[in-house]
Design a protein around this motif. Sequence first.
Motif, PDB file in Angstrom:
ATOM      1  N   VAL A  64       0.853  -1.191   0.000  1.00 35.45           N
ATOM      2  CA  VAL A  64       0.000   0.000   0.000  1.00 35.45           C
ATOM      3  C   VAL A  64       0.889   1.241   0.000  1.00 35.45           C
ATOM      4  N   THR A  65       0.604   2.188  -0.886  1.00 36.78           N
ATOM      5  CA  THR A  65       1.287   3.483  -0.870  1.00 36.78           C
ATOM      6  C   THR A  65       0.239   4.581  -0.773  1.00 36.78           C
ATOM      7  N   LEU A  66       0.594   5.681  -0.104  1.00 36.14           N
ATOM      8  CA  LEU A  66      -0.324   6.802   0.078  1.00 36.14           C
ATOM      9  C   LEU A  66       0.382   8.089  -0.306  1.00 36.14           C
ATOM     10  N   GLY A  67      -0.225   8.869  -1.198  1.00 36.57           N
ATOM     11  CA  GLY A  67       0.397  10.126  -1.590  1.00 36.57           C
ATOM     12  C   GLY A  67      -0.376  10.811  -2.701  1.00 36.57           C
ATOM     13  N   GLU A  68       0.194  11.893  -3.208  1.00 41.01           N
ATOM     14  CA  GLU A  68      -0.451  12.663  -4.273  1.00 41.01           C
ATOM     15  C   GLU A  68       0.088  12.265  -5.637  1.00 41.01           C
ATOM     16  N   ILE A  69      -0.789  12.095  -6.584  1.00 45.06           N
ATOM     17  CA  ILE A  69      -0.392  11.921  -7.979  1.00 45.06           C
ATOM     18  C   ILE A  69      -0.764  13.201  -8.725  1.00 45.06           C
ATOM     19  N   MET A  70       0.133  13.649  -9.581  1.00 45.65           N
ATOM     20  CA  MET A  70      -0.053  14.936 -10.257  1.00 45.65           C
ATOM     21  C   MET A  70       0.091  14.799 -11.767  1.00 45.65           C
ATOM     22  N   LEU A  71      -0.376  15.818 -12.450  1.00 47.54           N
ATOM     23  CA  LEU A  71      -0.122  15.975 -13.874  1.00 47.54           C
ATOM     24  C   LEU A  71       1.226  16.673 -14.023  1.00 47.54           C
ATOM     25  N   ARG A  72       2.099  16.080 -14.824  1.00 51.15           N
ATOM     26  CA  ARG A  72       3.394  16.699 -15.102  1.00 51.15           C
ATOM     27  C   ARG A  72       3.407  17.199 -16.542  1.00 51.15           C
ATOM     28  N   LEU A  73       3.799  18.460 -16.721  1.00 50.16           N
ATOM     29  CA  LEU A  73       3.918  19.066 -18.044  1.00 50.16           C
ATOM     30  C   LEU A  73       5.378  19.453 -18.253  1.00 50.16           C
ATOM     31  N   SER A  74       6.026  18.862 -19.276  1.00 51.78           N
ATOM     32  CA  SER A  74       7.467  19.013 -19.458  1.00 51.78           C
ATOM     33  C   SER A  74       7.799  19.728 -20.759  1.00 51.78           C
ATOM     34  N   THR A  75       8.828  20.560 -20.687  1.00 55.89           N
ATOM     35  CA  THR A  75       9.337  21.192 -21.903  1.00 55.89           C
ATOM     36  C   THR A  75      10.154  20.187 -22.698  1.00 55.89           C
ATOM     37  N   HIS A  76      10.371  20.477 -23.953  1.00 53.16           N
ATOM     38  CA  HIS A  76      11.276  19.685 -24.760  1.00 53.16           C
ATOM     39  C   HIS A  76      12.708  20.143 -24.504  1.00 53.16           C
TER      40      HIS A  76
END
Length: 337
Positions: A5-17
Amino acid sequence: MKKIVTLGEIMLRLSTHVGERLSQADQLSMHYGGAEANVGVSLSQFGFDVYFVSKVPNNALGKAVERHLLSNGVHIDYLVKGGERLGTYYLETGIGERSAAVTYDRKFSSFSHLTVEELDLEAILSEAEVFHMSGITLALSPNLRELALLAMKKAKELGVKTSFDFNYRASLWSQEEASLAIKPLLPYTDICFCGDLDAIYLLGIQQADDVLSKTEKLTYYYHEIQKRYPNIQFMSSTFRTVLSASDNKLQGNHYTGGTLYQSKEHHISQIVDRVGGGDAFASGVLYGIVEQLPPGQLISFATAASALKHTVHGDANAFSAEEVLKFAGTSAGEIVR
């Protein structure tokens, strides 16, 4: 399969080239990730039955998170729906002597509002082998600090091994705030991911003598931490030498039974994506502990898992245990007494 079991935040990552500043970019690449989610994905790739506990908005981004987790074999039974937004972060990709840079946009995220009343900790942690979380979760809100402590206590009550990664982020909170939040969890921690700077600045341990080598200093800090918290059975970290943003050297450290074990040094050139390298390392250590690998083999496996993560895009590792073992080879890690 063994339950994790893991507990935490998952986020959207937006990366530059590569070669673009964030301020210049007009196109960004999308990925999903976060420390505990990345560990969960890696452990799922290693063959464990992984459950990720979090909260995401009930919208298209929340559905994308579900797809990401399910496509990587992670259970979403305890993924709470609600709140207004998914946390986001922007990654300005580094190149040469210019380091990568992260810009967070995560305040008031759905996860930051998660409360203990929304979770059945007994059901979530029942029959689990390991419960894992990190200091990033503690930094996000007071209610999450309360939840984290209750979850660690419940895990110990149920006989579940507990794993905590300090994962200090200066952009999220001060050292003083982190220290106050982290210390109450350590008496309930079995497996700890921390380094020399954590020992000095978050735990207040006196600095080691400068005449000592970095390996001797780390051994000293781990000895001192275990004096304060004898319940901690395992401590791990990495030594990273940054030659450039795309060329690093990496060595793993694992302390147990009063002995520090070290992997060989991996020279990782032409790095594709460094984000999540520490989470891949943590998942490798957890794999080794659950599977009861000898300490030398464990740290070789964990460091190899991290090195491999640097070769793929996205936050999470994409390699099976068999692939990591093959990459790591059969030689045991060096023992440093």
